[in-house]
Design a protein around this motif. Structure first.
Motif: not given
Length: 594
Positions: A109-134
């Motif tokens: 499974x490590x070998x199976x997943x390797x070519x997929x993992x190599x394409x996952x570097x630039x997904x750009x998915x990030x956790x929310x960062x809510x703005x400050x609130x008064x």
């Protein structure tokens, strides 16, 4: 706790839709359908390998056709190509990996997943960062707070009366979890045990890459307010679990204790509590082997047969996708025992000293640390923590094992509630087990890792904070002599100060949704913060009342999640009502005392 049972082939996703969003959605759909294709698409890669074949693992193709090859998703992604796969050698390597997963009896499974993992570097998915609130000027009036308590309590009771249980819902997010990159995907492929779960993790990871580069991303992954993720209503899978029943029990106990329920509502709440406790302790009980060779009754997250209350449609899809095997877990067991204890149950199952059983699943560095086979949060020190999944009588462990900090708070909380019953202080081995869990929590909090979403497998840092408050309240309710024996180094005071700092300085200082606010308020009230600090959370909860429309007082938000095979969310309008009810009842009691 969330479960992969929530899987379907739909586009389940978060949304805060309004009429103003319609044009944005229509635009995203139009751009997806007319995009200029630059490289092979998901279907160019997979159709030749997985669309139709004989022999090999039938499930991989079945999963592909059901979850990723369904017509709506195919229409959205068919024109999304990856330029990197215009390299013929790279495309051939990816297809060879899929063929290995399909045809080999025991794939590497490590070998199976390797070519997929190599394409996952630039997904750009990030956790929310809510703005400050008064900060709002003043807290809501007591009458407004009590009105919301009554409405949320009535919502839970009405739902129980209509359904015969209080439902929770699951939906999944094809863009995936921000904490799962190529490295973590490979951890899952090599650490999970069930082949069907490996298959789904592999293919969902591959689909994430194309979604991240598609105009459809704006449709599947729109922004939202606050931290906890809203759940898109059209694609939610209704089901029942002992884990959920345990917290609905606590919410209805809070309603009764508040004194705001009418006599009829109080009677209905007591009836629902009795039914839910029986569902937890009887219907959902399962016998499992303990480390000493005996057997123990624990609580499974999904009871067998018809009890999870899936529709026939979703039950069949769940089975088709390979999620037919379930094992119990430590968290559901702890929460069910806790709720039953609070409800005054005298069921014999509660006499089992769970802390002995949990000791067998507790990590000791250098001894049984390999028990954590899916170490997605390996930046934290596991020493002293208890892992999630429990082996069934057949020895099955489909999800491998992981370790979640919030789960360990629930183990402490149920142990405090049953301190005398389980003779914990009188039994050195049991006391040592608690000491080691507390030390695990101390290291997590002192390092600041508790604030990092990556540290949590199934929850968010804000929920960790609320659940620490719940645990702390059970601790300080013990006699002082017991507190000193359990916590001779005053670690609970240290953790309390750090958690309060996070809630006050970070969580409530930023934009929240009602679920965020309820969790913040639970933490503040349980941890004896000054009532003046409640104002931002109270204001948010009261101001957003009615956002749920016909579904209830509030929308469905992320309560918990699975990070693999993709980001599966669990919550519901009733869940939001339950947490709002608990939080407001606690806050009202503290404000009255002040």
């Amino acid at each position: 706790m969330p479960h992969p049972a929530a899987l379907t082939g739909s586009l389940g996703k978060r949304s805060n839709l309004s009429l103003l969003d319609f044009h944005g959605i229509a635009g995203a759909v139009c751009r997806s359908l007319t995009a200029s294709k630059d490289g092979p698409s998901l279907y160019d890669v997979c159709d030749p390998v997985l669309q139709s074949y004989q022999g090999g693992d039938a499930h991989l193709g079945q999963f592909y056709r059901t979850a990723l090859g369904n017509p709506p998703l195919r229409a959205l992604l068919r024109r999304t190509g990856l330029p990197a796969l215009k390299d013929g050698e790279r495309l051939a390597g990816l297809r060879a990996a899929l063929l290995a997963a399909r045809d080999e009896p025991a794939p590497d499974w490590a070998a199976v997943g390797a070519p997929v993992a190599a394409l996952m570097d630039d997904l750009g998915v990030r956790h929310p960062a809510p703005p400050a609130a008064g900060a709002p000027g003043r807290p809501p009036d007591l009458a407004e707070i009590e009105r919301v308590i009554r409405l949320t309590g009535a919502h839970l009771l009405h739902s129980f009366r209509r359904n015969g249980f209080i439902p929770t819902y699951a939906a999944f997010n094809l863009i995936g979890d921000p904490d799962i990159g190529g490295r973590e995907m490979l951890m899952a492929l090599t650490g999970l045990n069930a082949r069907g779960y490996k298959n789904s993790t592999l293919l969902f990871s591959l689909a994430r890459i194309f979604i991240a580069h598609s105009p459809a991303r704006a449709l599947i992954n729109p922004p939202w307010r606050g931290i906890a993720e809203p759940m898109w209503e059209p694609v939610q899978i209704r089901h029942r679990s002992a884990y959920y029943d345990a917290f609905f029990t606590e919410a209805l106990l809070g309603l009764i204790e508040s004194g705001l329920a009418s006599p009829g509502e109080a009677a209905a709440a007591r009836h629902a509590i009795a039914e839910m406790v029986e569902f937890c302790l009887k219907t959902s009980a399962e016998e499992v082997p303990s480390q000493d060779g005996a057997t123990v009754n624990v609580i499974t997250a999904l009871a067998p047969g018809k009890h999870p209350r899936f529709s026939r449609f979703f039950a069949q899809i769940k089975q088709d996708l390979g999620f037919g095997i379930y094992v119990p877990d430590c968290d559901t067991t702890a929460c069910a025992f806790s709720a039953a204890t609070q409800a005054g149950s005298d069921d014999p199952i509660l006499g089992q000293p769970l802390v002995d059983f949990y000791r067998g699943y507790q990590v000791r560095a250098g001894a049984n640390e390999p028990r954590v086979t899916v170490p997605l949060n390996d930046h934290i020190d596991y020493e002293g923590g208890v892992v999630t999944w429990i082996d069934n009588l057949r020895g099955e462990r489909p999800y491998g094992n992981d370790l979640d900090p919030t789960l360990n708070l629930d183990i402490l909380e149920v142990s405090f509630r049953n301190l005398k019953r389980w003779k914990i202080i009188e039994t050195p081995q049991r006391l040592e087990t608690l000491h080691r869990i507390i030390a695990f929590q101390q290291k997590l909090v002192e390092s600041g890792a508790f604030k990092n979403p990556r540290s949590h497998i199934y929850y968010l840092p804000e929920l960790y904070s609320a659940y620490f408050g719940r645990c702390y309240a059970a601790f300080v309710a013990l006699p002082l002599t017991a507190q000193r024996i359990i916590d001779p180094h005053n670690l609970f005071a240290l953790i309390r100060a750090r958690v309060l700092g996070y809630v006050k300085d970070e969580l409530i200082a930023h934009e929240m949704n009602p679920f965020d606010a309820a969790l913040a308020l639970m933490a503040l009230a349980h941890l004896d913060a000054e009532p003046s600090s409640f104002t931002p959370a109270l204001h948010c909860i009261v101001q957003q009342l009615g956002e749920g429309g016909r579904k209830g007082p509030y929308k469905a938000y992320e309560w918990n999640k699975m990070k693999t095979p993709t980001r599966i969310l669990v919550g519901g309008p009733e869940v939001t009502s339950a947490f709002v009810l608990i939080a407001l009842a606690l806050a009202r009691k503290r404000m009255a005392g002040a």
